[in-house]
Design a protein around this motif. Structure first.
Motif, PDB file in Angstrom:
ATOM      1  N   ASP A 266     -10.328  41.386  -5.729  1.00  0.00           N
ATOM      2  CA  ASP A 266      -9.747  41.882  -4.549  1.00  0.00           C
ATOM      3  C   ASP A 266      -8.303  41.665  -4.132  1.00  0.00           C
ATOM      4  OD1 ASP A 266     -10.075  39.301  -3.692  1.00  0.00           O
ATOM      5  OD2 ASP A 266     -11.626  39.716  -2.205  1.00  0.00           O
ATOM      6  N   GLY A 267      -7.741  40.735  -5.256  1.00  0.00           N
ATOM      7  CA  GLY A 267      -6.263  40.429  -5.063  1.00  0.00           C
ATOM      8  C   GLY A 267      -6.009  39.213  -4.069  1.00  0.00           C
ATOM      9  N   ILE A 268      -7.227  38.843  -3.733  1.00  0.00           N
ATOM     10  CA  ILE A 268      -7.145  37.414  -2.838  1.00  0.00           C
ATOM     11  C   ILE A 268      -7.512  36.299  -3.633  1.00  0.00           C
ATOM     12  CG2 ILE A 268      -7.746  36.544  -0.518  1.00  0.00           C
ATOM     13  CD1 ILE A 268      -8.410  39.365   0.578  1.00  0.00           C
ATOM     14  N   ALA A 269      -6.620  35.109  -3.457  1.00  0.00           N
ATOM     15  CA  ALA A 269      -7.022  34.007  -4.355  1.00  0.00           C
ATOM     16  C   ALA A 269      -8.018  33.016  -3.618  1.00  0.00           C
ATOM     17  CB  ALA A 269      -5.766  33.205  -4.842  1.00  0.00           C
ATOM     18  N   GLU A 270      -8.995  32.527  -4.394  1.00  0.00           N
ATOM     19  CA  GLU A 270      -9.711  31.373  -3.567  1.00  0.00           C
ATOM     20  C   GLU A 270      -9.165  30.160  -4.299  1.00  0.00           C
ATOM     21  OE1 GLU A 270     -11.299  34.827  -2.742  1.00  0.00           O
ATOM     22  OE2 GLU A 270     -11.223  34.316  -4.950  1.00  0.00           O
ATOM     23  N   ALA A 271      -9.396  29.009  -3.755  1.00  0.00           N
ATOM     24  CA  ALA A 271      -9.082  27.733  -4.106  1.00  0.00           C
ATOM     25  C   ALA A 271     -10.374  27.197  -5.017  1.00  0.00           C
ATOM     26  CB  ALA A 271      -9.062  26.729  -3.202  1.00  0.00           C
ATOM     27  N   ASN A 292     -12.179  29.442   0.536  1.00  0.00           N
ATOM     28  CA  ASN A 292     -11.028  29.922   1.084  1.00  0.00           C
ATOM     29  C   ASN A 292     -10.919  31.329   0.287  1.00  0.00           C
ATOM     30  OD1 ASN A 292     -10.459  27.688   2.596  1.00  0.00           O
ATOM     31  ND2 ASN A 292      -8.872  26.781   0.891  1.00  0.00           N
ATOM     32  N   GLY A 293      -9.962  31.967   0.469  1.00  0.00           N
ATOM     33  CA  GLY A 293      -9.816  33.252  -0.173  1.00  0.00           C
ATOM     34  C   GLY A 293     -10.637  34.360   0.524  1.00  0.00           C
ATOM     35  N   SER A 294     -11.450  35.168  -0.074  1.00  0.00           N
ATOM     36  CA  SER A 294     -12.446  36.013   0.444  1.00  0.00           C
ATOM     37  C   SER A 294     -13.665  35.427   1.040  1.00  0.00           C
ATOM     38  CB  SER A 294     -12.698  37.178  -0.682  1.00  0.00           C
ATOM     39  OG  SER A 294     -11.696  37.598  -1.157  1.00  0.00           O
ATOM     40  N   LEU A 295     -13.876  34.088   0.966  1.00  0.00           N
ATOM     41  CA  LEU A 295     -15.045  33.601   1.602  1.00  0.00           C
ATOM     42  C   LEU A 295     -14.565  33.396   3.156  1.00  0.00           C
ATOM     43  CD1 LEU A 295     -15.626  31.186  -1.494  1.00  0.00           C
ATOM     44  CD2 LEU A 295     -17.286  32.905  -0.693  1.00  0.00           C
ATOM     45  N   ALA A 296     -15.648  33.277   3.886  1.00  0.00           N
ATOM     46  CA  ALA A 296     -15.597  32.789   5.171  1.00  0.00           C
ATOM     47  C   ALA A 296     -15.339  31.349   5.259  1.00  0.00           C
ATOM     48  CB  ALA A 296     -16.879  33.055   6.135  1.00  0.00           C
ATOM     49  N   ALA A 297     -14.613  31.029   6.411  1.00  0.00           N
ATOM     50  CA  ALA A 297     -14.260  29.538   6.765  1.00  0.00           C
ATOM     51  C   ALA A 297     -15.374  28.469   6.552  1.00  0.00           C
ATOM     52  CB  ALA A 297     -13.495  29.490   7.911  1.00  0.00           C
ATOM     53  N   ASN A 298     -16.541  28.894   6.744  1.00  0.00           N
ATOM     54  CA  ASN A 298     -17.629  27.904   6.464  1.00  0.00           C
ATOM     55  C   ASN A 298     -18.553  28.192   5.250  1.00  0.00           C
ATOM     56  OD1 ASN A 298     -18.829  30.458   7.263  1.00  0.00           O
ATOM     57  ND2 ASN A 298     -20.760  29.687   8.123  1.00  0.00           N
ATOM     58  N   GLN A 299     -17.906  28.652   4.326  1.00  0.00           N
ATOM     59  CA  GLN A 299     -18.423  29.238   3.084  1.00  0.00           C
ATOM     60  C   GLN A 299     -17.829  28.571   1.893  1.00  0.00           C
ATOM     61  OE1 GLN A 299     -18.664  33.601   2.913  1.00  0.00           O
ATOM     62  NE2 GLN A 299     -20.876  33.504   3.411  1.00  0.00           N
ATOM     63  N   THR A 300     -18.607  27.977   0.938  1.00  0.00           N
ATOM     64  CA  THR A 300     -18.196  27.501  -0.366  1.00  0.00           C
ATOM     65  C   THR A 300     -19.139  28.046  -1.689  1.00  0.00           C
ATOM     66  OG1 THR A 300     -19.215  25.491  -0.254  1.00  0.00           O
ATOM     67  CG2 THR A 300     -16.959  25.455   0.383  1.00  0.00           C
TER      68      THR A 300
END
Length: 375
Positions: A266-271, A292-300
């Protein structure tokens, strides 16, 4: 002119510009200075190799997808080493006894844009490393005005050419800035971008001297490879090591990078962080996480994968973590198939980036972000 073409430049002009060797150069001394330049083997991570043809299971995900990244790092490092080795293989222009250094150049660049030079200096223990070296560029042949585009320090082991410690910086931004300021035909899309800094070491294990160990801790900052000039600048932290005994070899790789791992992208980088360990360049385990990225703040997202000697996947698990608890888990295969690697990499005492001294990582980050001024 790209950094990787400077070696060609030096080879072309050396015969005309280098001082004749009248016997005054101490060749044995020069050889010890040249040993300060790190080898490709010392700075590059080997490719994982299957010991048999893959027959069962799909190719393991993390060794397969990580290798292009490792290969890219090896390519960048290899270009730097080729460059330095080509330069110091030439006869030095002068030896300065006051500073105890050999100097190559300054020599005109083959494209007519400024001058290039290099030196290797013996610090005699007054600095962190026994030897310092640099490749420099400048608009004139005044050595004092030239700017380093490659810089490093090293303390080789006098008893083993493959042992020693050192640090190196490849400053592609300094090279680009010079070309932009001085080349009327400057091409903004040409050449690598960013900076690469690494600390490396190899030697006998002090607690078990019959065994050998080696490591490289490296960072890329704002890295854009020359073959992908439109790519977004990338920051990468990287830790590679090898431990060799009479019976086995353990390799480990740990890297952290911001990259889009969404499926579909989706063009959004995750850490993203990936740790891997290999036994005898075959069977192994990977542990990965994304945030981070497309994940919610409480998600990994966390993953574990194992593979056999053919690098065929034997176990894979993905966990979606929400607020510290497993919200969803998907697995394939049996953890028992991991054998030795049923245990976590932490439990197996495999080193990680988190084990690297924080001040050391901060220092590497600083020079990779800001560059250096050669002493």
């Amino acid at each position: 002119m790209k950094l990787t073409t400077i070696a060609t430049t030096l080879c072309l002009v050396a015969a005309a510009c280098a001082a004749e060797d009248d016997g005054s150069i101490d060749e044995a001394k020069l050889a010890t200075f040249r040993a300060a330049i790190p080898s490709k083997a010392r700075l590059s991570a080997p490719a994982p190799k299957a010991s048999t043809a893959a027959a069962l299971g799909d190719p393991a995900l993390y060794p397969t997808t990580s290798w292009p990244l490792v290969e890219g790092i090896n390519g960048a490092v290899g270009s730097m080493i080729d460059l330095l080795e080509a330069i110091v293989a030439l006869p030095p222009t002068v030896y300065n006894s006051d500073t105890d250094e050999f100097v190559w150049g300054p020599w005109p660049s083959d494209d007519g844009v400024g001058y290039v030079a290099a030196y290797i200096r013996d610090t005699h223990g007054t600095e962190d490393f026994r030897y310092q070296y640099a490749l420099l560029r400048g608009a004139s042949n005044d050595l004092a005005t030239l700017t380093p585009v490659v810089w490093g320090g090293a303390t080789p082991d006098p008893d083993n050419d493959d042992h020693g410690v050192g640090v190196t910086l490849w400053d592609m931004e300094a090279d680009r800035a010079f070309r932009e300021a001085n080349d009327p035909n400057f091409d903004p899309a040409a050449g690598d971008r960013g900076r690469f800094a690494a600390l490396y070491g190899a030697g006998d294990d002090p607690d078990a001297p019959e065994n050998e160990m080696a490591f490289v801790v490296a960072v890329f900052r704002d890295w854009v490879p020359a073959d992908e000039p439109a790519a977004e600048p990338t920051d990468l932290d990287y830790f590679y090591g090898r431990y060799i005994t009479a019976e086995h070899t353990i390799d480990f790789i740990d890297y952290e990078v911001d990259i889009d791992v969404s499926d579909p992208a989706d063009g959004i980088a995750e850490a993203v962080g990936v740790r891997m360990a290999f036994l005898d360049e075959g069977t192994g385990r990977a542990e990965a996480d994304a945030a981070n990225g497309s994940l919610a703040a409480n998600q990994t997202v966390e993953a574990v994968e194992c593979w056999d000697t053919s690098l065929s996947e034997t176990y894979l698990r993905f966990d979606l973590i929400e607020s510290g608890s497993v919200a969803q888990s998907i697995s394939d295969g049996d953890l028992a198939n991991c054998g030795l690697f049923q245990a976590s990499l932490d439990d197996l005492d495999i080193p990680s980036l988190q084990d690297v001294d924080a001040d050391l990582m901060a220092a590497l980050d600083d020079v990779a972000t800001n560059g250096v001024t050669a002493p």
